[in-house]
Design an enzyme around this catalytic site. Structure first.
Site, PDB file in Angstrom:
ATOM      1  N   LYS A   1       0.816  -1.224   0.000  1.00 32.66           N
ATOM      2  CA  LYS A   1       0.000   0.000   0.000  1.00 32.66           C
ATOM      3  C   LYS A   1       0.846   1.268   0.000  1.00 32.66           C
ATOM      4  CE  LYS A   1      -3.491  -0.701  -0.506  1.00 32.66           C
ATOM      5  NZ  LYS A   1      -4.067  -1.173  -1.816  1.00 32.66           N
TER       6      LYS A   1
ATOM      7  N   HIS B   1       7.064  -7.337  -2.468  1.00 37.51           N
ATOM      8  CA  HIS B   1       6.913  -6.680  -1.158  1.00 37.51           C
ATOM      9  C   HIS B   1       7.905  -7.251  -0.145  1.00 37.51           C
ATOM     10  CE1 HIS B   1       3.478  -4.428  -2.364  1.00 37.51           C
ATOM     11  NE2 HIS B   1       2.603  -5.398  -2.324  1.00 37.51           N
TER      12      HIS B   1
ATOM     13  N   ARG C   1       6.212   5.033   1.632  1.00 35.42           N
ATOM     14  CA  ARG C   1       5.098   5.923   1.994  1.00 35.42           C
ATOM     15  C   ARG C   1       5.069   6.077   3.502  1.00 35.42           C
ATOM     16  NH1 ARG C   1      -1.288   4.584   0.604  1.00 35.42           N
ATOM     17  NH2 ARG C   1      -2.106   6.725   0.786  1.00 35.42           N
TER      18      ARG C   1
ATOM     19  N   SER D   1      -4.376   2.475   4.925  1.00 33.48           N
ATOM     20  CA  SER D   1      -4.617   1.829   3.643  1.00 33.48           C
ATOM     21  C   SER D   1      -4.510   0.304   3.756  1.00 33.48           C
ATOM     22  CB  SER D   1      -3.616   2.355   2.613  1.00 33.48           C
ATOM     23  OG  SER D   1      -3.918   1.883   1.322  1.00 33.48           O
TER      24      SER D   1
ATOM     25  N   GLY E   1      -5.885   7.413  -2.498  1.00 34.60           N
ATOM     26  CA  GLY E   1      -4.664   7.858  -3.159  1.00 34.60           C
ATOM     27  C   GLY E   1      -4.208   9.237  -2.738  1.00 34.60           C
TER      28      GLY E   1
END
Length: 292
Positions: free
Chosen positions: A49, A109, A131, A139, A258
């Site tokens: 995510k 990942h 992120r 998320s 997003g």
């Protein structure tokens, strides 16, 4: 939503190399561990995510010079196979990749220390996207709710505790982002930030182009910016995972908002204070910083 086989309906996580992973993925681990990378493979790595699909679509369009018709010939998860993905009634990504022609773009990942050794041996280029931890938590919670290959997330508070403890698929966020940040000093890794991509996607695509040693015209750049906007991708069945099994988009869409800062609509004051203290401890040993 289709009826799920029992082995892919909320299976427990399993450990590989000390990292928790989705059960059916772990069952195919031997094939992942011994996967043979090629020198011209391009790897896109993220914690879940964190913009994986976004960057995958951008890279796919770069390689196809902005030709959306070509990029739409298959879903993004087929064009950029997910290295560790495996499940009942479907070919594993390792099987698919072993049959693919050059060049291959691969998504993962995996934490840096469990990535198959062949990627390092072949000196493959890696694009890493990170992120901020709070937005990822939110998320990931909603993704857990709709993606039935994961254990039941429980309440938001229960999931947040699991996330902080690293008891979620692919382990601790901090271990992931710090491990890849450190590895960039000795390998061919472009380290990008989701928040930077939101702020100025053109600038970040230019970084990708330089890293990939590709050139595109201004016209192609405009096409890529248009086709990889959040709304365009959310409405694109070849990008929004609506054709992927084992997900219920009526619970939560794969592409939800997003944006940056959505954590403020989920964290209570107490949760935020607890997380901030946890974050200070987790990130005390690194110069890696994020915008929340």
């Amino acid at each position: 939503m289709q009826t799920l086989p029992d082995e892919f309906n909320r299976p427990p996580l399993k450990l590989v190399g000390g990292m928790p992973i989705i059960g059916p993925f772990a069952d195919n681990w031997e094939n992942v561990e011994h996967f043979q990378a090629r020198a011209d493979d391009l790897l896109i790595s993220t914690y879940p995510k964190s913009g994986t699909t976004w960057v995958s679509k951008i890279v796919d369009l770069i390689l196809n010079k902005g030709d959306m018709a070509e990029s739409q010939k298959a879903a993004i998860f087929e064009r950029v196979p997910f290295l560790e993905c495996s499940g009942p009634g479907m070919p594993s990504a390792t099987e698919i990749l072993n049959k693919q022609d050059f060049p291959r773009v691969i998504k993962t990942h995996l934490q840096v220390d469990v990535l198959p050794k062949s990627f390092w041996d072949k000196k493959c280029k890696v694009i890493y996207v990170a992120r901020n931890a709070k937005d990822v938590a939110v998320s990931y919670y909603h993704f857990y709710r709709m993606a039935f290959g994961h254990p039941d997330p429980g309440t938001w508070d229960e999931f947040l505790n699991s996330y902080m403890e690293g008891n979620v698929a692919f382990g601790r966020w901090s271990t992931h982002v710090k491990g890849w940040w450190k590895m960039r000093q000795q390998s061919d890794i472009l380290y990008l930030f989701y928040e930077d991509m939101l702020e100025d996607p053109r600038r970040e695509i230019q970084k990708l182009l330089k890293f990939m040693k590709w050139e595109i015209s201004d016209e192609v750049m405009e096409k890529i910016l248009k086709y990889t906007s959040f709304q365009a991708m959310k409405n694109n069945p070849m990008a929004n995972y609506s054709t992927f099994p084992f997900m219920d988009h009526s619970i939560s869409p794969f592409m939800r908002k997003g944006i940056s800062g959505d954590w403020k609509t989920h964290f209570t004051v107490a949760q935020n204070e607890r997380f901030d203290e946890y974050y200070r401890q987790e990130m005390a040993d690194t110069d890696l910083t994020f915008r929340m």
